[in-house]
Design a protein around this motif. Structure first.
Motif, PDB file in Angstrom:
ATOM      1  N   GLU A 108      35.447  -9.953   5.548  1.00 42.85           N
ATOM      2  CA  GLU A 108      35.675  -9.928   4.106  1.00 42.85           C
ATOM      3  C   GLU A 108      34.651 -10.793   3.371  1.00 42.85           C
ATOM      4  OE1 GLU A 108      37.786  -8.120   2.173  1.00 42.85           O
ATOM      5  OE2 GLU A 108      38.325  -7.047   3.998  1.00 42.85           O
ATOM      6  N   ALA A 109      34.282 -11.912   3.967  1.00 37.11           N
ATOM      7  CA  ALA A 109      33.284 -12.792   3.347  1.00 37.11           C
ATOM      8  C   ALA A 109      31.935 -12.073   3.240  1.00 37.11           C
ATOM      9  CB  ALA A 109      33.139 -14.082   4.149  1.00 37.11           C
ATOM     10  N   VAL A 110      31.559 -11.365   4.294  1.00 31.61           N
ATOM     11  CA  VAL A 110      30.301 -10.602   4.276  1.00 31.61           C
ATOM     12  C   VAL A 110      30.374  -9.518   3.202  1.00 31.61           C
ATOM     13  CG1 VAL A 110      28.840  -9.008   5.598  1.00 31.61           C
ATOM     14  CG2 VAL A 110      29.714 -11.092   6.677  1.00 31.61           C
ATOM     15  N   LYS A 111      31.491  -8.803   3.138  1.00 35.73           N
ATOM     16  CA  LYS A 111      31.671  -7.750   2.133  1.00 35.73           C
ATOM     17  C   LYS A 111      31.591  -8.317   0.719  1.00 35.73           C
ATOM     18  CE  LYS A 111      34.748  -4.605   4.641  1.00 35.73           C
ATOM     19  NZ  LYS A 111      36.126  -4.073   4.657  1.00 35.73           N
ATOM     20  N   ARG A 112      32.239  -9.457   0.502  1.00 36.08           N
ATOM     21  CA  ARG A 112      32.248 -10.077  -0.829  1.00 36.08           C
ATOM     22  C   ARG A 112      30.826 -10.474  -1.244  1.00 36.08           C
ATOM     23  NH1 ARG A 112      36.435 -12.811   0.367  1.00 36.08           N
ATOM     24  NH2 ARG A 112      35.346 -14.668   1.079  1.00 36.08           N
ATOM     25  N   TYR A 113      30.088 -11.097  -0.315  1.00 37.36           N
ATOM     26  CA  TYR A 113      28.707 -11.492  -0.603  1.00 37.36           C
ATOM     27  C   TYR A 113      27.866 -10.260  -0.934  1.00 37.36           C
ATOM     28  CZ  TYR A 113      24.015 -13.314  -0.093  1.00 37.36           C
ATOM     29  OH  TYR A 113      22.704 -13.644  -0.329  1.00 37.36           O
ATOM     30  N   GLU A 114      27.993  -9.230  -0.113  1.00 35.32           N
ATOM     31  CA  GLU A 114      27.229  -8.002  -0.340  1.00 35.32           C
ATOM     32  C   GLU A 114      27.621  -7.337  -1.657  1.00 35.32           C
ATOM     33  OE1 GLU A 114      24.545  -6.900   1.221  1.00 35.32           O
ATOM     34  OE2 GLU A 114      24.680  -8.702   2.453  1.00 35.32           O
ATOM     35  N   LYS A 115      28.903  -7.378  -2.001  1.00 33.16           N
ATOM     36  CA  LYS A 115      29.365  -6.797  -3.268  1.00 33.16           C
ATOM     37  C   LYS A 115      28.678  -7.480  -4.444  1.00 33.16           C
ATOM     38  CE  LYS A 115      33.260  -8.095  -5.170  1.00 33.16           C
ATOM     39  NZ  LYS A 115      34.687  -8.327  -5.407  1.00 33.16           N
ATOM     40  N   TYR A 116      28.636  -8.796  -4.423  1.00 32.00           N
ATOM     41  CA  TYR A 116      27.992  -9.510  -5.522  1.00 32.00           C
ATOM     42  C   TYR A 116      26.485  -9.270  -5.559  1.00 32.00           C
ATOM     43  CZ  TYR A 116      32.281 -11.944  -6.716  1.00 32.00           C
ATOM     44  OH  TYR A 116      33.545 -12.238  -7.114  1.00 32.00           O
ATOM     45  N   LYS A 117      25.852  -9.209  -4.379  1.00 29.02           N
ATOM     46  CA  LYS A 117      24.416  -8.911  -4.334  1.00 29.02           C
ATOM     47  C   LYS A 117      24.147  -7.525  -4.914  1.00 29.02           C
ATOM     48  CE  LYS A 117      21.334 -10.716  -2.401  1.00 29.02           C
ATOM     49  NZ  LYS A 117      20.247 -11.583  -2.832  1.00 29.02           N
ATOM     50  N   LYS A 118      24.966  -6.542  -4.538  1.00 32.33           N
ATOM     51  CA  LYS A 118      24.804  -5.180  -5.052  1.00 32.33           C
ATOM     52  C   LYS A 118      25.029  -5.131  -6.556  1.00 32.33           C
ATOM     53  CE  LYS A 118      26.031  -2.719  -0.842  1.00 32.33           C
ATOM     54  NZ  LYS A 118      27.070  -1.968  -0.138  1.00 32.33           N
ATOM     55  N   MET A 119      26.028  -5.859  -7.045  1.00 30.41           N
ATOM     56  CA  MET A 119      26.283  -5.883  -8.488  1.00 30.41           C
ATOM     57  C   MET A 119      25.064  -6.416  -9.235  1.00 30.41           C
ATOM     58  SD  MET A 119      30.240  -7.250  -8.607  1.00 30.41           S
ATOM     59  CE  MET A 119      30.178  -7.683 -10.339  1.00 30.41           C
ATOM     60  N   ALA A 120      24.492  -7.502  -8.733  1.00 31.41           N
ATOM     61  CA  ALA A 120      23.324  -8.087  -9.385  1.00 31.41           C
ATOM     62  C   ALA A 120      22.142  -7.117  -9.347  1.00 31.41           C
ATOM     63  CB  ALA A 120      22.961  -9.408  -8.713  1.00 31.41           C
ATOM     64  N   ARG A 121      21.905  -6.473  -8.187  1.00 26.29           N
ATOM     65  CA  ARG A 121      20.791  -5.512  -8.065  1.00 26.29           C
ATOM     66  C   ARG A 121      21.012  -4.309  -8.967  1.00 26.29           C
ATOM     67  NH1 ARG A 121      20.974  -6.561  -2.272  1.00 26.29           N
ATOM     68  NH2 ARG A 121      22.207  -4.682  -2.047  1.00 26.29           N
ATOM     69  N   LEU A 122      22.238  -3.806  -9.004  1.00 31.65           N
ATOM     70  CA  LEU A 122      22.550  -2.646  -9.828  1.00 31.65           C
ATOM     71  C   LEU A 122      22.339  -2.941 -11.319  1.00 31.65           C
ATOM     72  CD1 LEU A 122      23.555   0.264  -9.989  1.00 31.65           C
ATOM     73  CD2 LEU A 122      25.893  -0.624 -10.032  1.00 31.65           C
ATOM     74  N   MET A 123      22.793  -4.112 -11.739  1.00 36.94           N
ATOM     75  CA  MET A 123      22.612  -4.471 -13.150  1.00 36.94           C
ATOM     76  C   MET A 123      21.127  -4.632 -13.486  1.00 36.94           C
ATOM     77  SD  MET A 123      25.736  -7.072 -13.884  1.00 36.94           S
ATOM     78  CE  MET A 123      27.414  -6.615 -13.456  1.00 36.94           C
ATOM     79  N   LYS A 124      20.350  -5.150 -12.554  1.00 36.39           N
ATOM     80  CA  LYS A 124      18.899  -5.270 -12.778  1.00 36.39           C
ATOM     81  C   LYS A 124      18.266  -3.893 -12.830  1.00 36.39           C
ATOM     82  CE  LYS A 124      14.702  -7.474 -11.068  1.00 36.39           C
ATOM     83  NZ  LYS A 124      13.903  -6.565 -11.821  1.00 36.39           N
ATOM     84  N   LEU A 125      18.653  -3.004 -11.935  1.00 31.36           N
ATOM     85  CA  LEU A 125      18.121  -1.648 -11.894  1.00 31.36           C
ATOM     86  C   LEU A 125      18.447  -0.907 -13.199  1.00 31.36           C
ATOM     87  CD1 LEU A 125      16.750   0.674 -10.335  1.00 31.36           C
ATOM     88  CD2 LEU A 125      18.999   1.237  -9.420  1.00 31.36           C
ATOM     89  N   ILE A 126      19.669  -1.005 -13.663  1.00 28.38           N
ATOM     90  CA  ILE A 126      20.066  -0.366 -14.922  1.00 28.38           C
ATOM     91  C   ILE A 126      19.217  -0.889 -16.063  1.00 28.38           C
ATOM     92  CG2 ILE A 126      21.938  -0.209 -16.622  1.00 28.38           C
ATOM     93  CD1 ILE A 126      23.881  -0.091 -14.180  1.00 28.38           C
ATOM     94  N   ASN A 127      19.007  -2.206 -16.075  1.00 18.96           N
ATOM     95  CA  ASN A 127      18.186  -2.793 -17.136  1.00 18.96           C
ATOM     96  C   ASN A 127      16.740  -2.300 -17.051  1.00 18.96           C
ATOM     97  OD1 ASN A 127      17.758  -4.746 -19.363  1.00 18.96           O
ATOM     98  ND2 ASN A 127      16.395  -5.666 -17.845  1.00 18.96           N
ATOM     99  N   ASP A 128      16.201  -2.197 -15.837  1.00 14.13           N
ATOM    100  CA  ASP A 128      14.817  -1.729 -15.667  1.00 14.13           C
ATOM    101  C   ASP A 128      14.654  -0.288 -16.107  1.00 14.13           C
ATOM    102  OD1 ASP A 128      14.202  -4.215 -14.652  1.00 14.13           O
ATOM    103  OD2 ASP A 128      14.150  -3.569 -12.540  1.00 14.13           O
ATOM    104  N   LEU A 129      15.692   0.534 -15.981  1.00 15.12           N
ATOM    105  CA  LEU A 129      15.621   1.939 -16.367  1.00 15.12           C
ATOM    106  C   LEU A 129      15.685   2.136 -17.891  1.00 15.12           C
ATOM    107  CD1 LEU A 129      17.902   3.532 -13.622  1.00 15.12           C
ATOM    108  CD2 LEU A 129      15.403   3.658 -13.797  1.00 15.12           C
ATOM    109  N   ARG A 130      16.132   1.129 -18.599  1.00 15.46           N
ATOM    110  CA  ARG A 130      16.249   1.245 -20.063  1.00 15.46           C
ATOM    111  C   ARG A 130      14.935   1.250 -20.739  1.00 15.46           C
ATOM    112  NH1 ARG A 130      21.272  -2.855 -21.043  1.00 15.46           N
ATOM    113  NH2 ARG A 130      22.806  -1.540 -20.085  1.00 15.46           N
TER     114      ARG A 130
END
Length: 159
Positions: A137-159
């Motif tokens: 669960e700790a690994v999943k939680r860390y990966e979830k937050y990393k993915k959220m940060a990457r996704l938000m950056k990607l969305i911003n870059d596409l704008r």
């Protein structure tokens, strides 16, 4: 006493769903600079702010003693038991993961607290099962937050 079977609540993730709440997760002993930055940003934020802090107490039964809580916080982050991040809705990329990839064994961190060591002694099979689940669960939680940060950056870059 035989081990908690349900997952920890993720208050930070819950608060982020509102979209207008400044959210951060901190541990002073792990990164005091991140804590100060987050406190400043949260105070300046024009809306609600929630800061979730890892704060060891005597009930945790820190084997190294309460004089070493700062190191215990650092170990919590190094093991992935606790993640550091902040979410600022004002920013183009609101999510920032402040933790590095965990480098310490998850169970090694748990062994430093008598609340977990006691479970290992009294209910060894439960401890083995629950510690394995907690580690995953700790690994999943860390990966979830990393993915959220990457996704938000990607969305911003596409704008």
């Amino acid at each position: 006493s035989s081990g908690k079977r349900s997952r920890k609540k993720d208050l930070g993730a819950i608060m982020m769903t509102y979209g207008n709440v400044y959210v951060a997760q901190v541990a002073m002993g792990a990164d005091p600079n991140q804590l100060i930055k987050v406190l400043k940003e949260a105070e300046e934020y024009p809306g609600p702010s929630v800061i979730v802090a890892y704060t060891p107490c005597t009930a945790h039964g820190i084997k190294a003693g309460m004089a070493n809580v700062q190191m215990e916080m650092k170990k919590a982050v190094q093991s992935g038991y606790w993640n550091l991040y902040h979410y600022d809705p004002r920013k183009e990329v609101p999510m920032t993961m402040d933790s590095k990839t965990p480098t310490m064994d998850y169970e090694e961190f748990l062994d430093g607290e008598t609340r977990y060591a006691a479970l290992k002694q009294t209910f060894p099979e439960n401890a083995k099962e629950l510690f394995a689940i907690g580690s995953k669960e700790a690994v999943k939680r860390y990966e979830k937050y990393k993915k959220m940060a990457r996704l938000m950056k990607l969305i911003n870059d596409l704008r």
